[in-house]
Motif scaffolding. Structure first.
Motif, short mmCIF file in Angstrom:
data_model
loop_
_atom_site.label_atom_id
_atom_site.label_comp_id
_atom_site.label_asym_id
_atom_site.label_seq_id
_atom_site.Cartn_x
_atom_site.Cartn_y
_atom_site.Cartn_z
N MET A 142 0.84 -1.18 0.00
CA MET A 142 0.00 0.00 0.00
C MET A 142 0.89 1.24 0.00
O MET A 142 1.74 1.41 0.85
N SER A 143 0.69 2.11 -0.96
CA SER A 143 1.49 3.34 -1.00
C SER A 143 0.66 4.50 -0.44
O SER A 143 -0.54 4.58 -0.61
N ALA A 144 1.35 5.40 0.21
CA ALA A 144 0.69 6.56 0.80
C ALA A 144 0.48 7.64 -0.24
O ALA A 144 1.30 7.83 -1.13
N ILE A 145 -0.62 8.33 -0.13
CA ILE A 145 -0.91 9.47 -0.99
C ILE A 145 -0.70 10.72 -0.14
O ILE A 145 -1.38 10.91 0.86
N PRO A 146 0.26 11.56 -0.52
CA PRO A 146 0.50 12.75 0.30
C PRO A 146 -0.64 13.75 0.20
O PRO A 146 -1.21 13.97 -0.87
N VAL A 147 -1.00 14.32 1.34
CA VAL A 147 -2.05 15.34 1.39
C VAL A 147 -1.58 16.47 2.29
O VAL A 147 -0.69 16.30 3.12
N ILE A 148 -2.19 17.61 2.14
CA ILE A 148 -1.89 18.77 2.98
C ILE A 148 -3.22 19.45 3.32
O ILE A 148 -4.13 19.51 2.50
N ALA A 149 -3.32 19.92 4.56
CA ALA A 149 -4.50 20.68 5.01
C ALA A 149 -4.01 22.01 5.55
O ALA A 149 -2.98 22.07 6.21
N ILE A 150 -4.76 23.07 5.28
CA ILE A 150 -4.37 24.41 5.72
C ILE A 150 -5.57 25.13 6.32
O ILE A 150 -6.71 24.70 6.13
N HIS A 151 -5.30 26.22 7.02
CA HIS A 151 -6.36 27.14 7.41
C HIS A 151 -5.78 28.55 7.38
O HIS A 151 -4.58 28.74 7.50
N GLY A 152 -6.63 29.52 7.22
CA GLY A 152 -6.17 30.89 7.03
C GLY A 152 -6.00 31.70 8.29
O GLY A 152 -5.90 32.91 8.22
N GLY A 153 -5.99 31.07 9.45
CA GLY A 153 -5.78 31.81 10.69
C GLY A 153 -7.01 31.80 11.57
O GLY A 153 -8.03 31.20 11.24
N ALA A 154 -6.90 32.46 12.69
CA ALA A 154 -7.99 32.51 13.65
C ALA A 154 -8.96 33.62 13.28
O ALA A 154 -8.63 34.54 12.55
N GLY A 155 -10.14 33.51 13.78
CA GLY A 155 -11.12 34.56 13.53
C GLY A 155 -12.27 34.06 12.69
O GLY A 155 -12.30 32.91 12.27
N THR A 156 -13.21 34.92 12.47
CA THR A 156 -14.41 34.56 11.73
C THR A 156 -14.56 35.49 10.53
O THR A 156 -14.44 36.70 10.65
N ILE A 157 -14.81 34.89 9.40
CA ILE A 157 -15.12 35.65 8.19
C ILE A 157 -16.55 35.27 7.81
O ILE A 157 -16.80 34.12 7.44
N LEU A 158 -17.44 36.19 7.94
CA LEU A 158 -18.85 35.91 7.62
C LEU A 158 -19.09 36.08 6.13
O LEU A 158 -18.71 37.10 5.55
N ARG A 159 -19.68 35.07 5.53
CA ARG A 159 -20.00 35.18 4.10
C ARG A 159 -20.93 36.34 3.81
O ARG A 159 -20.86 36.97 2.76
N SER A 160 -21.79 36.64 4.78
CA SER A 160 -22.73 37.75 4.58
C SER A 160 -22.02 39.10 4.53
O SER A 160 -22.57 40.08 4.05
N ALA A 161 -20.78 39.14 5.00
CA ALA A 161 -20.02 40.39 5.02
C ALA A 161 -19.09 40.55 3.82
O ALA A 161 -18.33 41.50 3.76
N MET A 162 -19.14 39.59 2.89
CA MET A 162 -18.26 39.72 1.71
C MET A 162 -19.04 39.47 0.44
O MET A 162 -20.03 38.76 0.43
N ASN A 163 -18.56 40.05 -0.63
CA ASN A 163 -19.20 39.85 -1.92
C ASN A 163 -18.55 38.68 -2.66
O ASN A 163 -17.56 38.11 -2.19
N ALA A 164 -19.08 38.33 -3.80
CA ALA A 164 -18.59 37.18 -4.56
C ALA A 164 -17.14 37.34 -4.99
O ALA A 164 -16.37 36.38 -4.97
N ASP A 165 -16.74 38.56 -5.35
CA ASP A 165 -15.36 38.80 -5.76
C ASP A 165 -14.38 38.57 -4.60
O ASP A 165 -13.34 37.93 -4.78
N THR A 166 -14.72 39.06 -3.44
CA THR A 166 -13.86 38.88 -2.27
C THR A 166 -13.76 37.41 -1.89
O THR A 166 -12.68 36.89 -1.61
N GLU A 167 -14.90 36.71 -1.90
CA GLU A 167 -14.90 35.28 -1.59
C GLU A 167 -14.03 34.52 -2.59
O GLU A 167 -13.25 33.63 -2.21
N ALA A 168 -14.12 34.87 -3.86
CA ALA A 168 -13.30 34.21 -4.89
C ALA A 168 -11.81 34.45 -4.63
O ALA A 168 -10.99 33.55 -4.83
N ARG A 169 -11.44 35.65 -4.18
CA ARG A 169 -10.03 35.95 -3.86
C ARG A 169 -9.53 35.07 -2.71
O ARG A 169 -8.41 34.58 -2.75
N TYR A 170 -10.36 34.88 -1.68
CA TYR A 170 -9.98 34.01 -0.56
C TYR A 170 -9.78 32.57 -1.04
O TYR A 170 -8.79 31.93 -0.71
N HIS A 171 -10.74 32.09 -1.82
CA HIS A 171 -10.63 30.72 -2.33
C HIS A 171 -9.40 30.54 -3.21
O HIS A 171 -8.70 29.52 -3.12
#
Length: 100
Positions: free
Chosen positions: A1-30
């Motif tokens: 069985m060979s391992a498949i490398p994976v990586i997980a990340i997060h952008g830091g602490a805090g809350t980003i509410l989707r209701s507080a950002m527009n589609a362009d800003t959300e796309a930049r984060y993604h």
């Protein structure tokens, strides 16, 4: 069985509410998170060490103004300065290796 490398990340602490950002800003984060993931995945896919992949991912997140990576600061009483603390735990004793 060979391992498949994976990586997980997060952008830091805090809350980003989707209701507080527009589609362009959300796309930049993604897009920024996808860029960080791809950079780490390239290192793993080319046989690089997990530590190198994580270090690069952290560096990219710290350099990205969208995220608060490396901005959580703790005061040192004696020195009266602020510093950022980060650490890595490397586990090699099990079949699956990881860096946290």
């Amino acid at each position: 069985m060979s391992a498949i490398p994976v990586i997980a990340i997060h952008g830091g602490a805090g809350t980003i509410l989707r209701s507080a950002m527009n589609a362009d800003t959300e796309a930049r984060y993604h897009a920024a998170l996808a860029d960080v993931l791809r950079a780490g995945e390239r290192i793993l896919a080319s046989g690089g060490r997990a530590l190198d992949a994580v270090t690069e991912a952290v560096r990219l997140l710290e350099d990205c103004p969208l995220f608060n990576a490396a901005t959580a600061r703790c005061s040192r009483r004696r020195a009266r300065t602020n510093s950022t603390r980060r650490s890595w735990t490397v586990r090699r004793s099990m079949p699956a290796r990881s860096v946290a």
